[in-house]
Write an enzyme that holds these catalytic residues in place. Sequence first.
Site, mmCIF file in Angstrom:
data_model
loop_
_atom_site.group_PDB
_atom_site.id
_atom_site.type_symbol
_atom_site.label_atom_id
_atom_site.label_comp_id
_atom_site.label_asym_id
_atom_site.label_seq_id
_atom_site.Cartn_x
_atom_site.Cartn_y
_atom_site.Cartn_z
ATOM 1 N N HIS A 207 0.756 -1.171 0.050
ATOM 2 C CA HIS A 207 0.093 -0.250 -0.013
ATOM 3 C C HIS A 207 0.872 1.252 0.257
ATOM 4 C CE1 HIS A 207 -2.676 3.000 1.418
ATOM 5 N NE2 HIS A 207 -3.516 2.208 1.110
ATOM 6 N N ASP A 335 -10.932 1.645 -1.254
ATOM 7 C CA ASP A 335 -10.087 2.550 -0.517
ATOM 8 C C ASP A 335 -10.916 3.585 0.458
ATOM 9 O OD1 ASP A 335 -7.885 3.626 0.295
ATOM 10 O OD2 ASP A 335 -7.234 4.723 -1.690
HETATM 11 MN MN MN Z 1 -5.733 3.049 0.780
#
Ligand code: MN
Length: 376
Positions: A207, A335
């Site tokens: 990430h 997200d």
């Molecule tokens: Mn993220």
Amino acid sequence: MTMDRRKFLESSSALLSAAALGAAAAPGADAAPAPGRKYRLVATEEAFSIPEQVEVFQQCKKTLWHDPDVEQWAIFLGQAALMGRLLDVDHERLSIMDKAGVDVHVLSLTSPGVQLPDADTATSLATIANDRLAEMIQRHPTRYAGLASFAPQDPARAAKEIDRAINKLKLNGLIVNSHTNAEYLDDRKFWPIFEAATAVDAAIYIHPRNPPAPAAQYLKADVNLWAAIWGYQQETGLHAMRLIISGIFDEFPKLKIVLGHAGEAVPYWLYRMDYMYANAAAGIYKSVSGRKLKRKPSDYVKDNFYITTSGMNDHAVLRYNHGVLGPDHILFAIDYPYQESVEAANFMNAAPLPEADVEKIAHGNAEKIFRVKPAG
Ligand code: MN
């Protein structure tokens, strides 16, 4: 003069309607009406936090002002709605998932995870976060899965935590937030992490976080180009390239790496990385170690990497990645809470690809790669 004025008015109204059309077709805004629920949706890059992580951010704020992630968190900590969403898994999150038609969140500790503090603090925060994550999944077993944190600050203890998180806590995979103290995972000292991950067959989601301070200072433009507007992709794409070039996939051929944000632009770069690497021995790309990769750089991207659609609700990009990587290496993600759930769900439900392929992207690949329990 009158004519000129009329022409001017005509051309400006043409400009206005062009602008309106452009706005409707802008990346991320679906021009078509919401197509409604169509596919089971397993979202794979969904952030949560715990009070212990917030406490670490608050501590770092006092001591580490040179770190762009600390600076960014000083802003986030003041945003009550965002913090509330990160800290909640039992209430608002579930209703937002229901509203958008999202079946499962694969949860992960929000960036930069445990990677700011010293090795002891980071290692214990990873343990606490993983225990907490296992409890969240236990409370809502059909709605959540989770990626385990580990502390690269201490690779040996990270390897132990990886084993515990997958074998004992039954978590679904691993997450790391790019560099740790400006060090990247291609350094040989991190190999115990890859040994542990491949031993338990756990994919590692890389990430983003902001680049280390010296690089981040060059992101300061009229708008600071840190974080998701540009800096994350620069940082995480670089991390992926470092792994590819290091030969790590020749050492660990079964290693699975997941990249968010449509692959952090890496899939777009395959031709150029292959072309330049083929000329590596001759000139400016000469290997420092004298290593020669067994395969073309793009072969590792196609075999060892998986990408997600997090924060990139753009059908043109999805079609491109589907063409390059095929339907088995792309996973749906939102997200949350940094991006909109309804928009991401609509993007997936309206994907301009064969239905069987969308079934894989929407949930099938996540069920396979992260061992997320299928429906029913
Ligand atoms: Mn993220």
